[in-house]
Design an enzyme around this catalytic site. Structure first.
Site, mmCIF file in Angstrom:
data_model
loop_
_atom_site.group_PDB
_atom_site.id
_atom_site.type_symbol
_atom_site.label_atom_id
_atom_site.label_comp_id
_atom_site.label_asym_id
_atom_site.label_seq_id
_atom_site.Cartn_x
_atom_site.Cartn_y
_atom_site.Cartn_z
ATOM 1 N N LYS A 154 0.844 -1.206 0.000
ATOM 2 C CA LYS A 154 0.000 0.000 0.000
ATOM 3 C C LYS A 154 0.877 1.253 0.000
ATOM 4 C CE LYS A 154 -3.739 -2.468 2.220
ATOM 5 N NZ LYS A 154 -4.287 -2.976 3.476
ATOM 6 N N GLN A 163 -4.495 -1.783 9.784
ATOM 7 C CA GLN A 163 -4.389 -3.106 9.160
ATOM 8 C C GLN A 163 -4.935 -4.203 10.073
ATOM 9 O OE1 GLN A 163 -3.219 -3.736 5.896
ATOM 10 N NE2 GLN A 163 -4.048 -5.753 6.339
ATOM 11 N N ASP A 205 -11.374 2.530 4.489
ATOM 12 C CA ASP A 205 -11.715 1.102 4.431
ATOM 13 C C ASP A 205 -13.231 0.902 4.418
ATOM 14 O OD1 ASP A 205 -9.766 -0.788 4.187
ATOM 15 O OD2 ASP A 205 -9.270 -0.881 6.320
#
Ligand code: NDP
Length: 296
Positions: free
Chosen positions: A52, A96, A119
């Site tokens: 990422k 994460q 997200d």
């Protein structure tokens, strides 16, 4: 032979568009910023965070990679999230998953500023998706599946889509996204899961199958009708002595036997995976644009 839906090529198309959007923001003196927070040493999570970060840099985004030790407490992590919520150079925040066991992941997601929740896991963004409010953030993997269908010219409106799996990360938002009223949606959606009776009978009625259950090669030829479109979200490790790592990654679909029946199908790897990261970048640019507009 099925059309192979190429996630890498489609992701490149997304990046080409994003570069234009980023240049426009840069011209207004703004650079989209993404912070990725990792707690602990999980090797797979580390690899995701690295890729990422690399993609952010590649696109010229401001990238902050916060790698915190496994012993980080809930309070310390919440304080970090609060700091990022307040940081005007950061437009998107991703913590994460999975964090170490002592961390209450739901509380961390609740602490995120919904405007920076790229997200799409915060309840505000889940609600916006359910309401069909496009100002919210949709989780990256289902958003990537939808984009793959659109870019591959698959007709979604009126189609019967069967989604395998009902997680909050993939299955449930996928179903909500495709059943919405409007462009790139208007599907008739069925969701199947581990308690579903007669699963193959249901999947055989699908025009589009989206498999997200985390079971290697679960979807077989008997699950698929001739001419269906098959999107394979699964990423599963199977032992492979011939591979240097001792394993290889396979999808939820038994590609070799399903491909001859399908009209179009995604490979694993190289299908949904690259689209997930492309949609994260896209959500970050969207977050930046919204926050820049709010500041004016
Ligand atoms: P979860 O484990 O959270 O959810 C799995 C879902 O599948 C559950 O709803 C479960 O049902 C259902 N399920 C499990 N086994 C069966 C079965 N035998 N028959 C029918 N339904 C079943 O997984 P995720 O949604 O997080 O991930 C799914 C897969 O997608 C994984 O392989 C994961 O690695 C991959 N993934 C890939 C991404 C990408 O970028 N390509 C991103 C995210 C995930 P129930 O609810 O009843 O337990």
């Amino acid at each position: 032979m099925a059309q192979l839906i190429d996630g890498r090529a489609t992701a490149e198309k997304v990046y080409a568009q994003l570069r234009g959007d980023i240049a426009e923001l840069n011209a207004r003196g703004v650079t989209p910023g993404l912070a990725v927070v990792l707690v602990g040493e999980d090797p797979a999570s580390r690899a995701y965070v690295r890729s990422k970060d690399k993609m952010c840099r590649n696109l010229g985004l401001h990238s902050v990679k916060l790698e915190l030790p496994a012993e980080t407490t809930q309070e310390e992590l919440l304080a970090r999230v609060e700091g990022l919520n307040r940081d005007p150079a950061i437009h998107g925040i991703l913590v994460q998953s999975p964090p170490p066991k002592h961390i209450d992941e739901a509380a961390i997601v609740r602490a995120l500023d919904p405007a920076k929740d790229v997200d799409g896991f915060h309840s505000m963004n889940v609600a916006k998706l359910a309401l069909g409010d496009s100002s919210g953030f949709v989780p990256c993997t289902p958003l990537g599946c939808q984009r793959l269908l659109v870019e591959s010219g698959v007709a979604i409106s009126g189609a019967h889509v069967v989604v395998l799996g009902r997680s909050m990360i993939v299955g449930k938002p996928m179903a909500m996204l495709l059943m919405q009223k409007g462009k790139a949606a208007d599907a008739t959606v069925t969701v199947v899961h581990s308690r579903t009776r007669n699963l193959p009978e249901i999947t055989r009625t699908a025009d589009i199958i989206i498999a997200a259950i985390g079971q290697a090669h679960f979807v077989k030829a008997e699950h698929v009708r001739d001419g269906a479109v098959v999107i394979d979200v699964g990423i599963n490790r199977v032992d492979d002595a011939a591979s240097e790592r001792g394993y290889r990654l396979v999808g939820d679909v038994a590609f070799a036997e399903v491909e001859p029946k399908a009209a179009a199908i995604t490979p694993v790897p190289g299908g949904v995976g690259p689209m997930t990261i492309a949609m994260l970048m896209s959500n970050t640019v969207k977050a930046c644009r919204q926050q820049a507009a709010a500041d004016r």
